[in-house]
Design an enzyme around this catalytic site. Structure first.
Site, mmCIF file in Angstrom:
data_model
loop_
_atom_site.group_PDB
_atom_site.id
_atom_site.type_symbol
_atom_site.label_atom_id
_atom_site.label_comp_id
_atom_site.label_asym_id
_atom_site.label_seq_id
_atom_site.Cartn_x
_atom_site.Cartn_y
_atom_site.Cartn_z
ATOM 1 N N SER A 134 0.774 -1.020 -0.114
ATOM 2 C CA SER A 134 0.041 -0.055 -0.018
ATOM 3 C C SER A 134 0.892 1.380 0.116
ATOM 4 C CB SER A 134 -0.774 -0.061 1.344
ATOM 5 O OG SER A 134 -1.497 1.373 1.315
ATOM 6 N N TYR A 159 -2.132 -0.310 9.932
ATOM 7 C CA TYR A 159 -2.284 -0.853 8.638
ATOM 8 C C TYR A 159 -0.842 -0.675 7.804
ATOM 9 C CZ TYR A 159 -3.878 -1.180 3.795
ATOM 10 O OH TYR A 159 -3.934 -1.242 2.539
HETATM 11 N N1 LIG Z 1 -8.655 -0.286 -2.496
HETATM 12 C C1 LIG Z 1 -7.563 0.453 -2.388
HETATM 13 O O1 LIG Z 1 -7.473 1.673 -2.554
HETATM 14 C C2 LIG Z 1 -6.113 -0.123 -1.787
HETATM 15 C C3 LIG Z 1 -4.896 0.819 -1.605
HETATM 16 C C4 LIG Z 1 -3.837 0.217 -0.966
HETATM 17 C C5 LIG Z 1 -3.826 -1.256 -0.697
HETATM 18 N N2 LIG Z 1 -5.034 -2.056 -0.911
HETATM 19 C C6 LIG Z 1 -4.797 -3.501 -0.654
HETATM 20 O O2 LIG Z 1 -5.316 -4.274 -1.674
HETATM 21 C C7 LIG Z 1 -5.923 -5.411 -1.131
HETATM 22 C C8 LIG Z 1 -7.433 -5.608 -1.833
HETATM 23 O O3 LIG Z 1 -8.100 -4.441 -1.318
HETATM 24 P P1 LIG Z 1 -9.763 -4.371 -1.661
HETATM 25 O O4 LIG Z 1 -9.735 -2.738 -1.777
HETATM 26 O O5 LIG Z 1 -10.101 -5.399 -2.767
HETATM 27 O O6 LIG Z 1 -10.294 -4.476 -0.325
HETATM 28 P P2 LIG Z 1 -11.342 -5.323 0.043
HETATM 29 O O7 LIG Z 1 -11.784 -5.207 1.470
HETATM 30 O O8 LIG Z 1 -12.736 -5.358 -0.845
HETATM 31 O O9 LIG Z 1 -11.151 -6.802 -0.167
HETATM 32 C C9 LIG Z 1 -10.049 -7.775 0.822
HETATM 33 C C10 LIG Z 1 -11.072 -9.088 0.751
HETATM 34 O O10 LIG Z 1 -10.348 -10.079 1.703
HETATM 35 C C11 LIG Z 1 -11.080 -10.779 2.535
HETATM 36 N N3 LIG Z 1 -10.434 -11.109 3.602
HETATM 37 C C12 LIG Z 1 -10.039 -10.234 4.681
HETATM 38 N N4 LIG Z 1 -9.184 -10.711 5.693
HETATM 39 C C13 LIG Z 1 -9.276 -12.181 5.117
HETATM 40 C C14 LIG Z 1 -8.725 -13.666 5.719
HETATM 41 N N5 LIG Z 1 -8.217 -13.414 6.871
HETATM 42 N N6 LIG Z 1 -9.073 -14.697 5.173
HETATM 43 C C15 LIG Z 1 -9.807 -14.498 3.698
HETATM 44 N N7 LIG Z 1 -10.351 -13.509 3.373
HETATM 45 C C16 LIG Z 1 -10.164 -12.187 3.999
HETATM 46 C C17 LIG Z 1 -12.304 -9.624 2.641
HETATM 47 O O11 LIG Z 1 -13.435 -10.480 3.061
HETATM 48 C C18 LIG Z 1 -12.516 -8.818 1.193
HETATM 49 O O12 LIG Z 1 -13.423 -9.333 0.637
HETATM 50 C C19 LIG Z 1 -5.787 -5.475 0.189
HETATM 51 O O13 LIG Z 1 -4.431 -6.107 0.682
HETATM 52 C C20 LIG Z 1 -5.549 -4.044 0.581
HETATM 53 O O14 LIG Z 1 -5.057 -3.755 1.754
HETATM 54 C C21 LIG Z 1 -6.212 -1.635 -1.331
#
Ligand SMILES: NC(=O)c1ccc[n+]([C@@H]2O[C@H](COP(=O)([O-])OP(=O)(O)OC[C@H]3O[C@@H](n4cnc5c(N)ncnc54)[C@H](O)[C@@H]3O)[C@@H](O)[C@H]2O)c1
Length: 342
Positions: A134, A159
């Site tokens: 991130s 985080y």
């Molecule tokens: N969306 C953004 O702007 C952004 C920015 C930086 C980093 N990220 C990273 O990208 C990745 C995806 O983000 P996103 O926006 O799709 O988030 P999201 O919350 O929509 O997706 C994450 C998914 O992981 C599942 N999950 C969480 N913990 C879990 C576990 N222990 N076992 C199994 N499933 C689990 C959740 O149910 C969720 O559906 C994450 O790692 C997030 O930290 C996202």
């Protein structure tokens, strides 16, 4: 034979889009998710249903299994049964502000869960382990745009600390077990089927309902808003671009983004940061409505500005973001109205 990729967090925003994209490109995708209730579980289930209702040719290349990264035995069974060549780890407890009140969720999913998964990759000799990091790892850094070779040792939220830890754990596994790994530092990703906890989604929902929106740091926060299709473009290019060991790595000048081990880290952003207040104006214009604005000061754990330098990723896979914020927001708002029957 098609190539197999295991995608964790497949019911999440980026996981859903990545699953769809890689299935369309001919990969066999095994998606896992624990359907946690951090935000609306109905939306997570609807994303999975959307893939399952897709054309038969797509459906046949898709298998979804409800599984938590903390269930190590179940993960081992999934790896034994499907033997994925590639693993894309998108499951995590996301969100900066939530980590202030719920620290253990982050340690469980992002540290213990991450370790369980990377152990499975190690024992199953996965060809390439790709994981979401991130932009928040840049923490208190003030020099923008952020470059991968800047120091990232000053996180300002748990985080961010877990995401930085992921990069360090991945490096250790790349070194010890020759596991090729690539970490992607995503910058504020937005788009259709997005995340209801993120500002653009909350703003759209509240403006449509005529409710006031909370704007932190008086709207002066700079964010590098990145459209989801640009993110899946990178994922599609990077998956088969496998890092190699580098015996020429200069140990007297160990730059953070590279290594002697098969290890890489890249920014994935839009390289076009925008003030939050300007972003809100675009949402207002597309909705044809004015927001009731509540201007507030900075929140604990937030950073004032994010801005990505994309030189390294462009050099590695040839990536330039293609979606303007105006276009991306328009697509999001059209999806939002359709999804909620507005
Ligand atoms: N969306 C953004 O702007 C952004 C920015 C930086 C980093 N990220 C990273 O990208 C990745 C995806 O983000 P996103 O926006 O799709 O988030 P999201 O919350 O929509 O997706 C994450 C998914 O992981 C599942 N999950 C969480 N913990 C879990 C576990 N222990 N076992 C199994 N499933 C689990 C959740 O149910 C969720 O559906 C994450 O790692 C997030 O930290 C996202």
């Amino acid at each position: 034979m098609s190539k197999k990729v295991l995608i964790t967090g497949a019911a999440g925003f980026i996981g859903f889009h990545s699953s769809k994209r890689l299935i369309e490109e001919g990969y066999e995708v095994i998606g896992i998710d624990n359907f946690n209730n951090y935000y609306d579980v109905k939306l997570k289930k609807a994303r999975i249903e959307y893939i399952e209702k897709s054309k038969k040719s797509i459906h046949k290349k898709w298998k979804f299994i409800k599984c938590d990264l903390l269930e190590r035995t179940k993960l081992d069974e999934i790896f034994d049964k499907y033997n994925p060549e590639y693993v894309l780890n998108l499951a995590a407890q996301a969100g900066v502000r939530y980590s202030i009140d719920n620290p253990s969720e982050y340690i469980n999913s992002n540290i213990v869960g991450f370790m369980n998964l990377i152990e499975c990759c190690r024992y199953n000799e996965v060809k390439h382990f790709i994981y979401a990091s991130s932009s928040s790892v840049y923490g208190g850094n003030k020099t923008i745009p952020f470059k991968e070779d800047q120091g990232v040792n000053h996180p300002v939220s748990l985080y961010a600390a877990t995401k930085r830890s992921n990069e360090l754990i991945a490096h250790t596994y790349s070194h010890l077990y020759n596991l090729p790994s690539t970490g992607l530092r995503f910058f504020t990703v937005y788009g259709p089927w997005g995340r209801p906890d993120m500002a653009y989604y909350i703003f759209t929902s509240k403006i449509l309902k005529g409710e006031p929106i909370k704007i932190f740091n008086h709207g002066k926060m700079l964010r590098d808003f990145t459209y989801i299709d640009d993110v899946t473009n990178v994922i599609s290019k990077i998956i088969h671009k496998i890092p190699k060991s580098n015996i020429k790595f200069d140990l007297s000048n160990p730059v953070p983004s590279k290594s002697w081990a098969p290890f890489k880290i890249f920014n994935v952003g839009n390289s076009n940061p925008m003030e939050l207040i300007t972003f809100i104006k675009i949402i207002e214009n597309k909705l044809g409505l004015k927001a009731k604005k509540e201007l507030l000061s900075m929140q604990l754990g937030d950073v004032e500005a994010t801005s990505s330098d994309l030189g390294l990723i462009d050099e590695w896979v040839g990536f330039k973001p293609e979606t303007s914020i105006e276009k991306g927001i328009e697509i999001f708002i059209n999806w939002y109205k359709d999804y909620y029957n507005i």
